[in-house]
Design a protein around this motif. Structure first.
Motif, PDB file in Angstrom:
ATOM      1  N   LEU A  69     -21.538  -9.055 -43.001  1.00  0.00           N
ATOM      2  CA  LEU A  69     -20.307  -8.721 -43.706  1.00  0.00           C
ATOM      3  C   LEU A  69     -19.719  -7.487 -43.021  1.00  0.00           C
ATOM      4  O   LEU A  69     -20.255  -6.388 -43.147  1.00  0.00           O
ATOM      5  CB  LEU A  69     -20.556  -8.439 -45.186  1.00  0.00           C
ATOM      6  N   GLN A  70     -18.658  -7.703 -42.271  1.00  0.00           N
ATOM      7  CA  GLN A  70     -17.937  -6.604 -41.637  1.00  0.00           C
ATOM      8  C   GLN A  70     -16.894  -6.093 -42.618  1.00  0.00           C
ATOM      9  O   GLN A  70     -16.032  -6.866 -43.067  1.00  0.00           O
ATOM     10  CB  GLN A  70     -17.264  -7.081 -40.353  1.00  0.00           C
ATOM     11  N   MET A  71     -16.982  -4.823 -42.949  1.00  0.00           N
ATOM     12  CA  MET A  71     -16.077  -4.231 -43.924  1.00  0.00           C
ATOM     13  C   MET A  71     -15.252  -3.136 -43.244  1.00  0.00           C
ATOM     14  O   MET A  71     -15.823  -2.162 -42.730  1.00  0.00           O
ATOM     15  CB  MET A  71     -16.866  -3.646 -45.102  1.00  0.00           C
ATOM     16  N   LEU A 121     -23.483   5.710 -46.928  1.00  0.00           N
ATOM     17  CA  LEU A 121     -22.389   6.552 -47.407  1.00  0.00           C
ATOM     18  C   LEU A 121     -21.373   6.714 -46.286  1.00  0.00           C
ATOM     19  O   LEU A 121     -21.718   7.174 -45.192  1.00  0.00           O
ATOM     20  CB  LEU A 121     -22.926   7.912 -47.838  1.00  0.00           C
ATOM     21  N   VAL A 122     -20.134   6.333 -46.562  1.00  0.00           N
ATOM     22  CA  VAL A 122     -19.058   6.459 -45.583  1.00  0.00           C
ATOM     23  C   VAL A 122     -17.835   7.051 -46.260  1.00  0.00           C
ATOM     24  O   VAL A 122     -17.781   7.165 -47.488  1.00  0.00           O
ATOM     25  CB  VAL A 122     -18.690   5.100 -44.956  1.00  0.00           C
ATOM     26  N   GLN A 123     -16.853   7.408 -45.445  1.00  0.00           N
ATOM     27  CA  GLN A 123     -15.601   7.945 -45.982  1.00  0.00           C
ATOM     28  C   GLN A 123     -14.554   6.839 -46.072  1.00  0.00           C
ATOM     29  O   GLN A 123     -14.633   5.823 -45.371  1.00  0.00           O
ATOM     30  CB  GLN A 123     -15.096   9.075 -45.093  1.00  0.00           C
ATOM     31  N   ASP A 175     -13.255   4.191 -43.288  1.00  0.00           N
ATOM     32  CA  ASP A 175     -14.316   3.843 -42.332  1.00  0.00           C
ATOM     33  C   ASP A 175     -14.660   2.360 -42.408  1.00  0.00           C
ATOM     34  O   ASP A 175     -14.213   1.632 -43.308  1.00  0.00           O
ATOM     35  CB  ASP A 175     -15.567   4.672 -42.608  1.00  0.00           C
ATOM     36  N   SER A 176     -15.495   1.956 -41.460  1.00  0.00           N
ATOM     37  CA  SER A 176     -16.002   0.587 -41.418  1.00  0.00           C
ATOM     38  C   SER A 176     -17.512   0.591 -41.562  1.00  0.00           C
ATOM     39  O   SER A 176     -18.177   1.590 -41.259  1.00  0.00           O
ATOM     40  CB  SER A 176     -15.616  -0.091 -40.096  1.00  0.00           C
ATOM     41  N   LEU A 177     -18.031  -0.542 -41.999  1.00  0.00           N
ATOM     42  CA  LEU A 177     -19.467  -0.700 -42.178  1.00  0.00           C
ATOM     43  C   LEU A 177     -19.784  -2.175 -42.002  1.00  0.00           C
ATOM     44  O   LEU A 177     -18.981  -3.036 -42.415  1.00  0.00           O
ATOM     45  CB  LEU A 177     -19.869  -0.235 -43.575  1.00  0.00           C
ATOM     46  N   ARG A 178     -20.924  -2.473 -41.395  1.00  0.00           N
ATOM     47  CA  ARG A 178     -21.349  -3.860 -41.281  1.00  0.00           C
ATOM     48  C   ARG A 178     -22.685  -4.048 -41.986  1.00  0.00           C
ATOM     49  O   ARG A 178     -23.668  -3.395 -41.646  1.00  0.00           O
ATOM     50  CB  ARG A 178     -21.475  -4.308 -39.825  1.00  0.00           C
ATOM     51  N   VAL A 184     -23.580   0.599 -51.045  1.00  0.00           N
ATOM     52  CA  VAL A 184     -22.462   1.093 -50.238  1.00  0.00           C
ATOM     53  C   VAL A 184     -21.692   2.091 -51.084  1.00  0.00           C
ATOM     54  O   VAL A 184     -21.267   1.780 -52.197  1.00  0.00           O
ATOM     55  CB  VAL A 184     -21.528  -0.051 -49.801  1.00  0.00           C
ATOM     56  N   THR A 185     -21.524   3.287 -50.564  1.00  0.00           N
ATOM     57  CA  THR A 185     -20.788   4.333 -51.261  1.00  0.00           C
ATOM     58  C   THR A 185     -19.665   4.826 -50.358  1.00  0.00           C
ATOM     59  O   THR A 185     -19.922   5.217 -49.217  1.00  0.00           O
ATOM     60  CB  THR A 185     -21.702   5.497 -51.643  1.00  0.00           C
TER      61      THR A 185
END
Length: 124
Positions: free
Chosen positions: A81-83, A11-13, A16-19, A120-121
């Motif tokens: 996967l870098q998002m 869970l991110v805002q 933000d980034s996520l990998r 992913v949320t």
């Protein structure tokens, strides 16, 4: 045959980034092109990005081009996967998939192996 296990979801805002990571079993990982797909609630699974077996070619859906980056480390049997700049509409279950002897494809029918997915949320 290859088994795939995704990780890194959460869970991110927005913004933000996520990998995400996808770890593959077996010693033939370098023979597979890899892809990332996602499925949002109530929607069909859709292509996000793919990478050739060597990593020399990559493909992106228009919706993520410039925000998402796919990469692979064949020595670690892992695709990433870098998002970046995540949006609420990126909320979905993300799946990695393997295509034997392929160059990467947006067609999920071209992939013979799939992971179980990672959620992913993205909150607004």
């Amino acid at each position: 045959q290859v088994q795939l296990v995704e990780s890194g979801g959460g869970l991110v805002q927005a913004g933000d980034s996520l990998r995400l990571s996808c770890a593959a079993s077996g010693r033939t990982f370098s023979r597979y092109a890899m892809g990332w797909f996602r499925q949002a609630p109530g929607k069909e699974r859709e292509f996000q990005t793919a990478i050739s077996w060597s990593g020399g070619s990559t493909y992106y859906a228009d919706s993520v081009k410039g925000r998402f980056t796919i990469s692979r480390d064949n020595a670690k049997n892992t695709v990433y996967l870098q998002m970046n700049s995540l949006k609420p509409e990126d909320t979905a279950v993300y799946y990695c998939a393997a295509q034997l002897r392929g160059l990467g494809s947006p067609d999920e029918g071209d992939y013979g192996y799939w992971g179980q997915g990672t959620q992913v949320t993205v909150s607004s």
